[in-house]
Design a protein around this motif. Structure first.
Motif, mmCIF file in Angstrom:
data_model
loop_
_atom_site.group_PDB
_atom_site.id
_atom_site.type_symbol
_atom_site.label_atom_id
_atom_site.label_comp_id
_atom_site.label_asym_id
_atom_site.label_seq_id
_atom_site.Cartn_x
_atom_site.Cartn_y
_atom_site.Cartn_z
ATOM 1 N N SER A 115 0.983 10.021 -27.022
ATOM 2 C CA SER A 115 -0.084 10.233 -26.494
ATOM 3 C C SER A 115 -0.877 11.401 -26.230
ATOM 4 O O SER A 115 -1.420 11.427 -25.705
ATOM 5 C CB SER A 115 0.328 8.599 -26.326
ATOM 6 O OG SER A 115 -1.591 8.599 -25.234
ATOM 7 N N SER A 116 0.470 11.648 -24.954
ATOM 8 C CA SER A 116 -0.164 12.941 -24.957
ATOM 9 C C SER A 116 -0.555 14.058 -25.646
ATOM 10 O O SER A 116 -1.214 15.003 -24.680
ATOM 11 C CB SER A 116 1.275 13.490 -23.865
ATOM 12 O OG SER A 116 2.488 13.883 -24.767
ATOM 13 N N GLU A 117 -0.274 13.865 -26.396
ATOM 14 C CA GLU A 117 -0.752 15.425 -27.339
ATOM 15 C C GLU A 117 -2.367 15.095 -28.813
ATOM 16 O O GLU A 117 -2.525 15.595 -29.092
ATOM 17 C CB GLU A 117 0.394 15.684 -28.923
ATOM 18 C CG GLU A 117 1.727 16.073 -27.862
ATOM 19 C CD GLU A 117 2.620 15.775 -28.702
ATOM 20 O OE1 GLU A 117 2.278 15.619 -30.211
ATOM 21 O OE2 GLU A 117 3.597 16.667 -28.699
ATOM 22 N N HIS A 118 -2.740 13.482 -28.124
ATOM 23 C CA HIS A 118 -3.780 12.915 -28.930
ATOM 24 C C HIS A 118 -5.239 12.758 -27.758
ATOM 25 O O HIS A 118 -4.950 13.391 -27.070
ATOM 26 C CB HIS A 118 -3.647 11.509 -29.379
ATOM 27 C CG HIS A 118 -1.944 11.295 -30.292
ATOM 28 N ND1 HIS A 118 -1.758 10.251 -30.749
ATOM 29 C CD2 HIS A 118 -0.834 12.636 -30.517
ATOM 30 C CE1 HIS A 118 -0.771 10.312 -32.166
ATOM 31 N NE2 HIS A 118 -0.651 12.092 -32.014
ATOM 32 N N LYS A 119 -6.211 12.421 -28.234
ATOM 33 C CA LYS A 119 -7.297 12.372 -28.251
ATOM 34 C C LYS A 119 -6.901 11.343 -27.399
ATOM 35 O O LYS A 119 -6.492 10.123 -28.118
ATOM 36 C CB LYS A 119 -8.092 12.441 -28.829
ATOM 37 C CG LYS A 119 -10.119 11.978 -28.279
ATOM 38 C CD LYS A 119 -9.963 13.100 -27.219
ATOM 39 C CE LYS A 119 -12.023 12.235 -27.397
ATOM 40 N NZ LYS A 119 -12.370 12.973 -26.016
ATOM 41 N N ARG A 120 -7.046 10.499 -25.942
ATOM 42 C CA ARG A 120 -7.183 9.222 -25.440
ATOM 43 C C ARG A 120 -8.410 8.476 -24.922
ATOM 44 O O ARG A 120 -9.177 9.211 -24.364
ATOM 45 C CB ARG A 120 -5.659 9.151 -24.079
ATOM 46 C CG ARG A 120 -4.850 10.159 -24.763
ATOM 47 C CD ARG A 120 -3.442 9.884 -23.851
ATOM 48 N NE ARG A 120 -4.324 11.036 -22.065
ATOM 49 C CZ ARG A 120 -4.122 12.047 -22.742
ATOM 50 N NH1 ARG A 120 -3.627 12.554 -23.925
ATOM 51 N NH2 ARG A 120 -4.522 13.530 -21.520
ATOM 52 N N ILE A 121 -8.575 7.103 -25.464
ATOM 53 C CA ILE A 121 -10.312 6.827 -25.102
ATOM 54 C C ILE A 121 -9.913 5.385 -25.257
ATOM 55 O O ILE A 121 -9.042 5.258 -25.132
ATOM 56 C CB ILE A 121 -11.178 6.508 -26.490
ATOM 57 C CG1 ILE A 121 -11.384 8.189 -27.287
ATOM 58 C CG2 ILE A 121 -12.289 6.059 -26.025
ATOM 59 C CD1 ILE A 121 -11.898 8.544 -28.177
ATOM 60 N N ILE A 122 -10.787 5.010 -23.860
ATOM 61 C CA ILE A 122 -10.345 3.873 -23.047
ATOM 62 C C ILE A 122 -11.715 3.008 -23.127
ATOM 63 O O ILE A 122 -12.617 3.586 -22.845
ATOM 64 C CB ILE A 122 -9.509 3.558 -21.996
ATOM 65 C CG1 ILE A 122 -7.867 4.015 -22.312
ATOM 66 C CG2 ILE A 122 -10.258 2.142 -21.235
ATOM 67 C CD1 ILE A 122 -8.017 4.408 -19.884
ATOM 68 N N LEU A 123 -11.625 2.013 -24.034
ATOM 69 C CA LEU A 123 -12.977 0.932 -24.204
ATOM 70 C C LEU A 123 -12.893 -0.315 -23.617
ATOM 71 O O LEU A 123 -12.915 -1.225 -23.621
ATOM 72 C CB LEU A 123 -13.638 0.765 -25.632
ATOM 73 C CG LEU A 123 -15.386 0.210 -25.979
ATOM 74 C CD1 LEU A 123 -16.021 0.761 -25.218
ATOM 75 C CD2 LEU A 123 -14.757 -0.711 -27.219
ATOM 76 N N LEU A 124 -13.766 0.094 -21.883
ATOM 77 C CA LEU A 124 -14.338 -1.118 -21.390
ATOM 78 C C LEU A 124 -15.390 -1.875 -22.171
ATOM 79 O O LEU A 124 -16.335 -1.289 -21.929
ATOM 80 C CB LEU A 124 -14.142 -0.213 -20.078
ATOM 81 C CG LEU A 124 -14.365 -2.030 -18.986
ATOM 82 C CD1 LEU A 124 -13.715 -3.020 -18.774
ATOM 83 C CD2 LEU A 124 -14.530 -1.308 -17.724
ATOM 84 N N VAL A 125 -15.127 -3.448 -22.368
ATOM 85 C CA VAL A 125 -16.146 -4.231 -22.250
ATOM 86 C C VAL A 125 -15.889 -5.186 -21.427
ATOM 87 O O VAL A 125 -14.568 -5.907 -21.264
ATOM 88 C CB VAL A 125 -15.970 -4.659 -23.462
ATOM 89 C CG1 VAL A 125 -16.881 -5.830 -23.817
ATOM 90 C CG2 VAL A 125 -15.953 -3.171 -24.889
#
Length: 366
Positions: A187-197
């Motif tokens: 994950s450290s090498e990836h684009k990280r996205i958190i979607l909070l609903v």
């Protein structure tokens, strides 16, 4: 052309070693003939000269050895192209399961519509990895996986009534989302996205502080705000999913859900504390998750590594088959030419001595 196991290409040098050994063998045979006697007389004693045939056998053996190692290197030839979706995107879906999500200002309810649109997002973002956090007073998580259907099923089978502790612990939910990303080494090498609903505010923790930590690590947090300052009554939903009335307090007054000014500021601070974070306020009839999904799809088709790559197919069987044919041909070549054996007439038997004398006596005239 590429090779699946290119290390075997270095082994083709063994074919040169085989050629050297065969040449040394020919030299030693010639020296042995010279040591046996006069070379011309030795050659004259032979019925045929095998040197040419042995040279062809050596050539075939060397070529077969080289082709065998070439086949072991797994040569591959491009036979077409294919579209490779982005696989360097990790998305953590953080969904609010507090009882207020039963409100029906978004049809048929906030939680139902949120789960449907989250499932659509998972289906449309092909190639991305997903994790999930369901929270009310306490969060529960589902780890990162490439199986988006499993994540969607995890969120779909839960309801606000399943949450053991009520409330809206956004800070704890974001902390768990951060932990899920950290647990995965890729994950450290990836684009990280958190979607909070969510439709509420955290009155206990500091979600904006957690968001700042996420932003410092390069993680983007998008916030989908469901509901606003207009009070909405909260239905009472039974175990069968049917509405059996509306929630009330101890005095019998109806319970409503509405965001305060501080709550809206808190959600806005969560998004703006991370690079590229957005806050989307749900309109009537929609949650706004589809807008986030459209933006992510656009990114995955451009800068997030969706690409066209060449599809290669193994063609090792061509050099391997040719190597086998050369070995068969080498085995069929003999040192001496094949001769057709002719059947010779059997010699007449020599008569015995007594019988021969009688025959000679008969020939003497009387």
């Amino acid at each position: 052309m590429i090779f699946g196991a290119p290390v075997f290409l270095f082994c083709t040098a063994l074919a040169a070693l085989v050629a050297v050994l065969l040449a040394l063998g020919a030299i030693y045979r010639r020296r042995a003939a010279q040591a046996f006697g006069d070379l011309e007389r030795v050659e004259a004693l032979r019925t045929s000269d095998p040197s040419v045939r042995r040279a062809w056998k050596a050539v075939l053996l060397v070529m077969a050895t080289a082709l065998a190692f070439f086949a072991a290197a797994r040569p591959q030839y491009g036979k077409g192209t294919r579209l490779v979706p982005a696989t360097n995107v990790d998305v953590v879906l953080v969904l609010d399961y507090s009882k207020s999500m039963y409100a029906r200002d978004v049809e048929p309810s906030r939680i139902f519509r949120a789960k449907v649109e989250v499932a659509r997002l998972v289906k449309e973002l092909e190639g991305a990895r997903f994790a999930a956090v369901a929270f009310a007073g306490e969060p529960m998580g589902f780890p990162l996986t490439a199986d988006g259907a499993a994540v969607a099923q995890f969120l779909r089978q839960l309801d606000p009534n399943d949450m053991p502790i009520g409330g809206t612990a956004i800070a704890r939910a974001l902390t768990l989302a951060r932990d899920l990303l950290k647990r995965d080494p890729k994950s450290s090498e990836h684009k990280r996205i958190i979607l909070l609903v969510t439709d509420g505010e955290d009155l206990e923790g500091d979600p904006a502080g957690v968001a700042r930590q996420l932003g410092a690590e390069g993680t983007t947090v998008h916030v989908v705000q469901i509901g606003g300052r207009t009070p909405e009554r909260i239905p009472e939903v039974g175990e069968d999913g049917r509405v059996v009335g509306f929630r009330t307090d101890r005095n019998g007054k109806p319970l409503t859900t509405a965001l305060t000014v501080n709550g809206e500021k808190q959600l806005a601070a969560i998004a703006t504390s991370t690079p590229g974070g957005e806050i989307i306020v749900a309109d009537k009839g929609t949650t706004g998750i589809d807008r986030i999904a459209a933006d992510l799809r656009k990114q995955m088709k451009s800068e997030l590594a969706e690409k066209i790559e060449t599809v290669y197919a193994d063609v090792y069987y061509y050099p391997l088959g040719l190597a086998i044919l050369l070995l068969v041909a080498e085995a069929l070549i003999t040192d001496a030419p094949l001769r057709i054996l002719r059947r010779r007439a059997a010699p007449k038997p020599i008569p015995r001595t007594g019988e021969r004398k009688r025959k000679e006596a008969r020939r003497v005239p009387a």
